[in-house]
Scaffold this motif. Structure first.
Motif, PDB file in Angstrom:
ATOM      1  N   ALA A 114       0.833  -1.213   0.000  1.00 42.02           N
ATOM      2  CA  ALA A 114       0.000   0.000   0.000  1.00 42.02           C
ATOM      3  C   ALA A 114       0.864   1.259   0.000  1.00 42.02           C
ATOM      4  CB  ALA A 114      -0.928   0.003   1.209  1.00 42.02           C
ATOM      5  N   THR A 115       1.990   1.228   0.695  1.00 44.38           N
ATOM      6  CA  THR A 115       2.892   2.380   0.744  1.00 44.38           C
ATOM      7  C   THR A 115       3.544   2.612  -0.613  1.00 44.38           C
ATOM      8  OG1 THR A 115       3.350   1.874   3.061  1.00 44.38           O
ATOM      9  CG2 THR A 115       4.851   3.405   1.966  1.00 44.38           C
ATOM     10  N   ALA A 116       3.945   1.524  -1.278  1.00 41.74           N
ATOM     11  CA  ALA A 116       4.536   1.631  -2.612  1.00 41.74           C
ATOM     12  C   ALA A 116       3.506   2.133  -3.616  1.00 41.74           C
ATOM     13  CB  ALA A 116       5.088   0.273  -3.047  1.00 41.74           C
ATOM     14  N   ASP A 117       2.268   1.637  -3.504  1.00 46.06           N
ATOM     15  CA  ASP A 117       1.208   2.084  -4.406  1.00 46.06           C
ATOM     16  C   ASP A 117       0.918   3.566  -4.224  1.00 46.06           C
ATOM     17  OD1 ASP A 117       0.929  -0.364  -5.605  1.00 46.06           O
ATOM     18  OD2 ASP A 117      -0.889  -0.936  -4.516  1.00 46.06           O
ATOM     19  N   LEU A 118       0.977   4.043  -2.978  1.00 45.01           N
ATOM     20  CA  LEU A 118       0.736   5.458  -2.710  1.00 45.01           C
ATOM     21  C   LEU A 118       1.792   6.322  -3.401  1.00 45.01           C
ATOM     22  CD1 LEU A 118      -0.775   7.748  -1.267  1.00 45.01           C
ATOM     23  CD2 LEU A 118       0.693   7.322   0.736  1.00 45.01           C
ATOM     24  N   ALA A 119       3.054   5.908  -3.322  1.00 46.94           N
ATOM     25  CA  ALA A 119       4.127   6.655  -3.995  1.00 46.94           C
ATOM     26  C   ALA A 119       3.918   6.646  -5.502  1.00 46.94           C
ATOM     27  CB  ALA A 119       5.488   6.047  -3.646  1.00 46.94           C
ATOM     28  N   SER A 120       3.477   5.501  -6.033  1.00 52.25           N
ATOM     29  CA  SER A 120       3.217   5.409  -7.463  1.00 52.25           C
ATOM     30  C   SER A 120       2.069   6.321  -7.880  1.00 52.25           C
ATOM     31  CB  SER A 120       2.900   3.953  -7.845  1.00 52.25           C
ATOM     32  OG  SER A 120       2.674   3.854  -9.227  1.00 52.25           O
ATOM     33  N   ARG A 121       1.002   6.352  -7.060  1.00 53.69           N
ATOM     34  CA  ARG A 121      -0.129   7.236  -7.377  1.00 53.69           C
ATOM     35  C   ARG A 121       0.302   8.694  -7.368  1.00 53.69           C
ATOM     36  NH1 ARG A 121      -2.955   3.748  -4.032  1.00 53.69           N
ATOM     37  NH2 ARG A 121      -3.089   5.271  -2.339  1.00 53.69           N
ATOM     38  N   ARG A 122       1.112   9.074  -6.396  1.00 51.30           N
ATOM     39  CA  ARG A 122       1.576  10.461  -6.347  1.00 51.30           C
ATOM     40  C   ARG A 122       2.339  10.814  -7.625  1.00 51.30           C
ATOM     41  NH1 ARG A 122       0.645  12.663  -1.401  1.00 51.30           N
ATOM     42  NH2 ARG A 122       0.534  11.285   0.424  1.00 51.30           N
ATOM     43  N   LEU A 123       3.159   9.883  -8.087  1.00 56.69           N
ATOM     44  CA  LEU A 123       3.924  10.103  -9.314  1.00 56.69           C
ATOM     45  C   LEU A 123       3.006  10.211 -10.527  1.00 56.69           C
ATOM     46  CD1 LEU A 123       7.074   9.946 -10.292  1.00 56.69           C
ATOM     47  CD2 LEU A 123       6.292   7.776 -11.262  1.00 56.69           C
ATOM     48  N   MET A 153     -14.546   9.397 -18.095  1.00 57.26           N
ATOM     49  CA  MET A 153     -15.915   9.043 -17.720  1.00 57.26           C
ATOM     50  C   MET A 153     -16.228   7.593 -18.089  1.00 57.26           C
ATOM     51  SD  MET A 153     -16.871  11.868 -16.470  1.00 57.26           S
ATOM     52  CE  MET A 153     -16.518  13.610 -16.545  1.00 57.26           C
ATOM     53  N   GLY A 154     -16.963   6.943 -17.221  1.00 52.91           N
ATOM     54  CA  GLY A 154     -17.555   5.652 -17.545  1.00 52.91           C
ATOM     55  C   GLY A 154     -16.624   4.460 -17.557  1.00 52.91           C
ATOM     56  N   ILE A 155     -15.394   4.587 -17.072  1.00 55.60           N
ATOM     57  CA  ILE A 155     -14.504   3.431 -17.035  1.00 55.60           C
ATOM     58  C   ILE A 155     -14.657   2.735 -15.692  1.00 55.60           C
ATOM     59  CG2 ILE A 155     -12.100   2.650 -17.059  1.00 55.60           C
ATOM     60  CD1 ILE A 155     -11.484   4.875 -18.984  1.00 55.60           C
ATOM     61  N   VAL A 156     -15.022   1.457 -15.741  1.00 53.81           N
ATOM     62  CA  VAL A 156     -15.231   0.674 -14.534  1.00 53.81           C
ATOM     63  C   VAL A 156     -14.108  -0.353 -14.430  1.00 53.81           C
ATOM     64  CG1 VAL A 156     -16.839  -0.828 -13.303  1.00 53.81           C
ATOM     65  CG2 VAL A 156     -17.718   0.983 -14.786  1.00 53.81           C
ATOM     66  N   ASN A 157     -13.691  -0.633 -13.204  1.00 52.26           N
ATOM     67  CA  ASN A 157     -12.650  -1.642 -12.961  1.00 52.26           C
ATOM     68  C   ASN A 157     -11.355  -1.317 -13.698  1.00 52.26           C
ATOM     69  OD1 ASN A 157     -14.404  -3.154 -11.349  1.00 52.26           O
ATOM     70  ND2 ASN A 157     -15.256  -4.196 -13.128  1.00 52.26           N
ATOM     71  N   ASP A 158     -10.914  -0.083 -13.581  1.00 48.96           N
ATOM     72  CA  ASP A 158      -9.642   0.304 -14.162  1.00 48.96           C
ATOM     73  C   ASP A 158      -8.532  -0.537 -13.538  1.00 48.96           C
ATOM     74  OD1 ASP A 158      -7.291   1.497 -14.949  1.00 48.96           O
ATOM     75  OD2 ASP A 158      -7.926   3.537 -14.518  1.00 48.96           O
ATOM     76  N   PRO A 159      -7.789  -1.318 -14.351  1.00 49.42           N
ATOM     77  CA  PRO A 159      -6.772  -2.202 -13.772  1.00 49.42           C
ATOM     78  C   PRO A 159      -5.601  -1.459 -13.142  1.00 49.42           C
ATOM     79  CG  PRO A 159      -6.608  -2.189 -16.173  1.00 49.42           C
ATOM     80  CD  PRO A 159      -7.859  -1.435 -15.812  1.00 49.42           C
ATOM     81  N   PHE A 160      -5.485  -0.162 -13.399  1.00 53.65           N
ATOM     82  CA  PHE A 160      -4.361   0.609 -12.868  1.00 53.65           C
ATOM     83  C   PHE A 160      -4.764   1.525 -11.709  1.00 53.65           C
ATOM     84  CE2 PHE A 160      -3.439  -0.177 -17.391  1.00 53.65           C
ATOM     85  CZ  PHE A 160      -2.303  -0.957 -17.243  1.00 53.65           C
ATOM     86  N   ALA A 161      -5.994   1.379 -11.209  1.00 50.89           N
ATOM     87  CA  ALA A 161      -6.480   2.294 -10.174  1.00 50.89           C
ATOM     88  C   ALA A 161      -5.619   2.254  -8.919  1.00 50.89           C
ATOM     89  CB  ALA A 161      -7.928   1.975  -9.823  1.00 50.89           C
ATOM     90  N   HIS A 162      -5.102   1.064  -8.537  1.00 51.70           N
ATOM     91  CA  HIS A 162      -4.370   0.952  -7.274  1.00 51.70           C
ATOM     92  C   HIS A 162      -3.067   1.757  -7.285  1.00 51.70           C
ATOM     93  CE1 HIS A 162      -2.424  -2.124  -9.732  1.00 51.70           C
ATOM     94  NE2 HIS A 162      -1.390  -2.065  -8.914  1.00 51.70           N
ATOM     95  N   CYS A 186       1.191  21.268  -9.374  1.00 54.66           N
ATOM     96  CA  CYS A 186       1.114  19.799  -9.426  1.00 54.66           C
ATOM     97  C   CYS A 186       1.839  19.135  -8.260  1.00 54.66           C
ATOM     98  CB  CYS A 186       1.676  19.309 -10.751  1.00 54.66           C
ATOM     99  SG  CYS A 186       0.809  20.000 -12.186  1.00 54.66           S
ATOM    100  N   GLU A 187       1.684  19.675  -7.059  1.00 60.30           N
ATOM    101  CA  GLU A 187       2.372  19.143  -5.881  1.00 60.30           C
ATOM    102  C   GLU A 187       1.551  18.018  -5.259  1.00 60.30           C
ATOM    103  OE1 GLU A 187       4.246  17.682  -3.653  1.00 60.30           O
ATOM    104  OE2 GLU A 187       5.530  19.380  -4.095  1.00 60.30           O
ATOM    105  N   THR A 188       1.754  16.824  -5.766  1.00 63.62           N
ATOM    106  CA  THR A 188       1.037  15.657  -5.239  1.00 63.62           C
ATOM    107  C   THR A 188       1.760  15.037  -4.051  1.00 63.62           C
ATOM    108  OG1 THR A 188       2.217  14.225  -6.798  1.00 63.62           O
ATOM    109  CG2 THR A 188       0.073  15.077  -7.491  1.00 63.62           C
ATOM    110  N   TRP A 189       3.040  15.324  -3.873  1.00 67.53           N
ATOM    111  CA  TRP A 189       3.850  14.613  -2.881  1.00 67.53           C
ATOM    112  C   TRP A 189       3.538  15.020  -1.452  1.00 67.53           C
ATOM    113  CZ3 TRP A 189       6.241  10.418  -4.498  1.00 67.53           C
ATOM    114  CH2 TRP A 189       6.422  10.289  -5.887  1.00 67.53           C
ATOM    115  N   SER A 190       3.053  16.237  -1.258  1.00 70.03           N
ATOM    116  CA  SER A 190       2.695  16.665   0.092  1.00 70.03           C
ATOM    117  C   SER A 190       1.183  16.699   0.290  1.00 70.03           C
ATOM    118  CB  SER A 190       3.288  18.056   0.380  1.00 70.03           C
ATOM    119  OG  SER A 190       2.800  18.996  -0.550  1.00 70.03           O
ATOM    120  N   SER A 191       0.433  16.285  -0.729  1.00 69.74           N
ATOM    121  CA  SER A 191      -1.030  16.268  -0.615  1.00 69.74           C
ATOM    122  C   SER A 191      -1.491  15.141   0.306  1.00 69.74           C
ATOM    123  CB  SER A 191      -1.667  16.082  -1.995  1.00 69.74           C
ATOM    124  OG  SER A 191      -1.366  17.180  -2.831  1.00 69.74           O
TER     125      SER A 191
END
Length: 197
Positions: A114-123, A153-162, A186-191
Motif C-alpha cells: 500500500a505504501t509503494a502504491d501510494l508513492a506510485s499514485r503520487r507520481l 468518464m464511464g470506465i469501470v474496474n480500471d486495472p491501474f487504479a491501485h 502539481c504538488e502531489t507529494w505533500s497532498s
C-alpha cells in the motif's frame, strides 16, 4: 495520426524547454516511439505494459505510445492521444528533475504494498497534472476541453487504479494543471492521501 502525434510532441518539446529555461535548468527533450504493437526497450524491456497504451523509460529517456487501429477511428482519438503523450512527457519532466529517483527511493523503502502504491499514485497523478498544464499551453490547437473530460468518464474496474489513482482523482489532477497552467500547482507529494486515491 502519426503526423499529429509528432506535432503534439514537438509542441511539448518547446513548452517544457521554455519552462526549464525560465528556471535556469538544463533540459533535453525525450525520444519518442509511436508503435502499433508492444516493443522492447533496451533497458526497460517490453513496453507499453499489458493493457496500457503509453509508457516512459527513464533509462533511455524514451516514451512509447501504442495506437491500435480501432482507436484511430474513435471520436476522441485526438484528445486521447494528446493527453497520453502529455502524460508520458510528464514522466520525462519528472525524470529530468529527479522526481523519478525520489519515487524509486520511496518505493524501495516501503515495507507494504500500500505504501509503494501510494508513492506510485503520487507520481502518476503528478504526471496527469503536468499533462493538464501542457494541454492548457497548447489549447488553441487542441480538441475542446470537454473531450478530455470524457476520457475519464464511464470506465469501470480500471486495472491501474491501485497505483495510478481512480478515474475521478486523475480527472481532478489534470483539471488542476489545466486551470492553473503552472507546473508548481502539481504538488502531489505533500497532498493528503485523500487527494491521491
Amino acid at each position: 495520426m502519426k503526423k499529429y502525434m509528432e506535432s503534439v510532441s514537438s509542441c511539448l518539446d518547446r513548452i517544457w524547454a521554455r519552462s526549464f529555461k525560465a528556471e535556469n535548468m538544463y533540459f533535453e527533450p525525450p525520444k519518442r516511439k509511436f508503435v502499433q504493437r508492444r516493443v522492447r526497450d533496451p533497458i526497460c524491456g517490453l513496453l507499453p505494459k499489458k493493457n496500457d497504451t503509453g509508457a516512459y523509460c527513464g533509462g533511455t529517456a524514451t516514451y512509447y505510445l501504442l495506437i491500435p487501429d480501432d482507436l484511430l477511428r474513435h471520436p476522441l482519438a485526438a484528445a486521447f492521444v494528446s493527453k497520453t503523450i502529455s502524460h508520458e512527457y510528464g514522466h520525462h519532466v519528472q525524470y529530468s528533475t529527479h522526481i523519478l529517483d525520489y519515487k524509486a527511493a520511496e518505493v524501495g523503502a516501503a515495507r507494504k504494498r500500500a505504501t509503494a502504491d501510494l508513492a506510485s499514485r503520487r507520481l502518476e497523478l503528478q504526471a496527469e497534472c503536468f499533462a493538464g498544464v501542457a494541454v492548457k499551453a497548447m489549447r488553441r490547437e487542441m480538441p475542446p476541453w470537454q473531450q478530455f473530460r470524457y476520457l475519464f468518464m464511464g470506465i469501470v474496474n480500471d486495472p491501474f487504479a491501485h497505483d495510478h489513482g481512480r478515474q475521478s482523482t486523475r480527472l481532478k489532477w489534470i483539471e488542476k494543471g489545466y486551470r492553473s497552467g503552472r507546473p508548481g500547482a502539481c504538488e502531489t507529494w505533500s497532498s493528503p492521501k485523500s487527494k491521491v486515491t
